[in-house]
Motif scaffolding. Structure first.
Motif, PDB file in Angstrom:
ATOM      1  N   ARG A  91       5.255  20.920   4.162  1.00  0.00           N
ATOM      2  CA  ARG A  91       5.218  19.456   4.140  1.00  0.00           C
ATOM      3  C   ARG A  91       5.162  18.905   5.554  1.00  0.00           C
ATOM      4  O   ARG A  91       5.856  19.377   6.457  1.00  0.00           O
ATOM      5  CB  ARG A  91       6.451  18.901   3.425  1.00  0.00           C
ATOM      6  CG  ARG A  91       6.496  17.371   3.319  1.00  0.00           C
ATOM      7  CD  ARG A  91       7.855  16.893   2.824  1.00  0.00           C
ATOM      8  NE  ARG A  91       8.098  17.259   1.457  1.00  0.00           N
ATOM      9  CZ  ARG A  91       7.846  16.481   0.393  1.00  0.00           C
ATOM     10  NH1 ARG A  91       7.337  15.287   0.566  1.00  0.00           N
ATOM     11  NH2 ARG A  91       8.130  16.900  -0.821  1.00  0.00           N
TER      12      ARG A  91
ATOM     13  N   GLY B  22       5.189  15.012   7.573  1.00  0.00           N
ATOM     14  CA  GLY B  22       5.374  13.576   7.406  1.00  0.00           C
ATOM     15  C   GLY B  22       6.534  13.236   6.494  1.00  0.00           C
ATOM     16  O   GLY B  22       7.038  14.077   5.742  1.00  0.00           O
ATOM     17  N   THR B  23       6.944  11.981   6.570  1.00  0.00           N
ATOM     18  CA  THR B  23       8.108  11.524   5.799  1.00  0.00           C
ATOM     19  C   THR B  23       7.761  10.367   4.866  1.00  0.00           C
ATOM     20  O   THR B  23       8.651   9.762   4.273  1.00  0.00           O
ATOM     21  CB  THR B  23       9.227  11.071   6.754  1.00  0.00           C
ATOM     22  OG1 THR B  23       8.734  10.037   7.621  1.00  0.00           O
ATOM     23  CG2 THR B  23       9.720  12.242   7.599  1.00  0.00           C
ATOM     24  N   GLY B  24       6.485  10.058   4.739  1.00  0.00           N
ATOM     25  CA  GLY B  24       6.079   8.964   3.862  1.00  0.00           C
ATOM     26  C   GLY B  24       6.458   9.216   2.417  1.00  0.00           C
ATOM     27  O   GLY B  24       6.527  10.366   1.967  1.00  0.00           O
ATOM     28  N   SER B  25       6.679   8.156   1.687  1.00  0.00           N
ATOM     29  CA  SER B  25       7.142   8.274   0.302  1.00  0.00           C
ATOM     30  C   SER B  25       6.023   8.626  -0.678  1.00  0.00           C
ATOM     31  O   SER B  25       6.293   9.052  -1.800  1.00  0.00           O
ATOM     32  CB  SER B  25       7.803   6.964  -0.135  1.00  0.00           C
ATOM     33  OG  SER B  25       6.889   5.878  -0.034  1.00  0.00           O
TER      34      SER B  25
ATOM     35  N   ALA C 263       3.103  11.048  -1.600  1.00  0.00           N
ATOM     36  CA  ALA C 263       2.640  12.399  -1.267  1.00  0.00           C
ATOM     37  C   ALA C 263       1.167  12.589  -1.612  1.00  0.00           C
ATOM     38  O   ALA C 263       0.673  12.067  -2.609  1.00  0.00           O
ATOM     39  CB  ALA C 263       3.473  13.437  -2.007  1.00  0.00           C
TER      40      ALA C 263
ATOM     41  N   ARG D  72      -1.483  16.976   9.513  1.00  0.00           N
ATOM     42  CA  ARG D  72      -0.850  16.175  10.568  1.00  0.00           C
ATOM     43  C   ARG D  72      -1.658  14.921  10.866  1.00  0.00           C
ATOM     44  O   ARG D  72      -1.105  13.824  11.002  1.00  0.00           O
ATOM     45  CB  ARG D  72      -0.683  17.022  11.841  1.00  0.00           C
ATOM     46  CG  ARG D  72       0.415  18.065  11.763  1.00  0.00           C
ATOM     47  CD  ARG D  72       0.751  18.608  13.147  1.00  0.00           C
ATOM     48  NE  ARG D  72      -0.397  19.253  13.772  1.00  0.00           N
ATOM     49  CZ  ARG D  72      -0.699  20.538  13.629  1.00  0.00           C
ATOM     50  NH1 ARG D  72       0.072  21.320  12.883  1.00  0.00           N
ATOM     51  NH2 ARG D  72      -1.751  21.065  14.237  1.00  0.00           N
TER      52      ARG D  72
ATOM     53  N   THR E 275      -1.262  12.190   8.115  1.00  0.00           N
ATOM     54  CA  THR E 275      -0.007  11.438   8.123  1.00  0.00           C
ATOM     55  C   THR E 275       0.107  10.535   9.353  1.00  0.00           C
ATOM     56  O   THR E 275       0.799   9.520   9.314  1.00  0.00           O
ATOM     57  CB  THR E 275       1.202  12.382   8.048  1.00  0.00           C
ATOM     58  OG1 THR E 275       1.152  13.326   9.131  1.00  0.00           O
ATOM     59  CG2 THR E 275       1.215  13.147   6.732  1.00  0.00           C
TER      60      THR E 275
ATOM     61  N   ARG F 128       2.336   8.051   3.977  1.00  0.00           N
ATOM     62  CA  ARG F 128       2.057   9.262   3.207  1.00  0.00           C
ATOM     63  C   ARG F 128       2.770  10.474   3.804  1.00  0.00           C
ATOM     64  O   ARG F 128       2.994  10.550   5.011  1.00  0.00           O
ATOM     65  CB  ARG F 128       0.552   9.553   3.199  1.00  0.00           C
ATOM     66  CG  ARG F 128      -0.319   8.399   2.738  1.00  0.00           C
ATOM     67  CD  ARG F 128      -0.484   8.406   1.251  1.00  0.00           C
ATOM     68  NE  ARG F 128      -1.364   7.347   0.788  1.00  0.00           N
ATOM     69  CZ  ARG F 128      -2.034   7.384  -0.354  1.00  0.00           C
ATOM     70  NH1 ARG F 128      -1.930   8.441  -1.133  1.00  0.00           N
ATOM     71  NH2 ARG F 128      -2.794   6.375  -0.728  1.00  0.00           N
ATOM     72  N   SER F 129       3.089  11.427   2.947  1.00  0.00           N
ATOM     73  CA  SER F 129       3.440  12.766   3.389  1.00  0.00           C
ATOM     74  C   SER F 129       2.382  13.709   2.841  1.00  0.00           C
ATOM     75  O   SER F 129       1.824  13.460   1.766  1.00  0.00           O
ATOM     76  CB  SER F 129       4.832  13.171   2.909  1.00  0.00           C
ATOM     77  OG  SER F 129       4.927  13.097   1.499  1.00  0.00           O
TER      78      SER F 129
END
Length: 261
Positions: A8, A10-13, A15, A34, A37, A43-44
């Motif tokens: 995984r 990124g930390t976006g909600s 996916a 990479r 994101t 986004r992740s």
């Protein structure tokens, strides 16, 4: 069902799931993940090792696209991603994406297909040569240079050799293959066997974005006309071959991001 290895970024909600090509792994798409994101911080990006590839469980003795597609759907569900899901697939990964859409159409919201045709496609060309060389390569050797010399003698280009050597692992005093080469050769014969146009042309709730390489023969002009008639967005990256993410990485990222909105 087999849960697949994944990485995984990124930390976006929201996916998105990235599916690599034949004989690849999640790390082949690490730069793409990479970049995606960075362009879309909400986004992740979750890159999967498809069944029989990378660190994921092996394929069954008689593999086909449906086996891998079911494992992808089960893994996405296990990761508790909120449906509808977005799948981005290159080559084999794109064919698996279309097969997943036939299995669970209501679960999908958007498909991005990277140089993938829904039409049946016979085995052949450069990949067939690579598969034969891989099947005949030594089972193990004291160093990676032994394998490199083998593939060079088989006439493979340097980029293809580097790609294949990613599938070696160091085990005590030798390097060996972490993949089941015979089963993957059997899978290769099945990748292009299915007519996947029903996933495109039927009434559907998911959108489809196809990005093809201008120098690749995988998505023909006739395919483009048929895809467009079915309501798909189609972009061509001029000067790019089948490996779009290698040949035109920044332009590819821009097109993917535009398609995701």
């Amino acid at each position: 069902m087999s849960l697949l290895a994944h990485a995984r970024v990124g930390t976006g909600s929201r996916a998105v799931f990235l599916l690599h090509g034949f004989l690849g792994s999640a790390r082949n798409l690490a730069t793409l993940a990479r970049g995606l994101t960075q362009r879309l911080p909400d986004r992740s990006a979750i890159s999967l090792d498809l069944t029989g590839h990378g660190e994921s469980p092996p394929l069954p003795p008689h593999p086909d696209l449906a086996v891998i597609a079911r494992d992808v759907l089960e893994t996405v569900r296990a990761l508790e991603a909120a449906a509808p899901w977005t799948l981005i697939g290159h080559s084999l990964g794109g064919r698996v994406t279309l097969r997943a859409a036939l299995l669970e159409p209501a679960a999908l919201g958007h498909l991005t297909l990277l140089d993938v045709t829904p039409s049946p496609r016979a085995p052949g060309g450069e990949v067939a040569t690579i598969v034969r060389a891989l099947a005949d390569a030594p089972d193990a050797a004291p160093g990676r240079d032994v394998f490199r010399a083998w593939f060079r003698k088989a006439g493979l280009p340097p980029a293809a050799i580097d790609w294949l050597l990613l599938n070696l692992v160091h085990d005590r005093d030798v390097y060996r293959w972490r993949i089941d080469r015979a089963t993957l050769a059997a899978l290769y014969a099945e990748i292009g066997a299915d007519d996947l146009w029903p996933a495109v042309e039927r009434r559907r709730g998911y959108s489809i974005h196809v990005i093809r390489g201008g120098k690749s023969d995988h998505v023909s002009d006739a395919d483009v006309r048929r895809l467009t008639a079915a309501g798909c967005r189609v972009d061509t990256l001029e000067g790019a071959g089948h490996f779009l993410h290698v040949d035109r990485p920044e332009e590819l990222l821009d097109r993917i991001a535009q398609g995701l909105g």
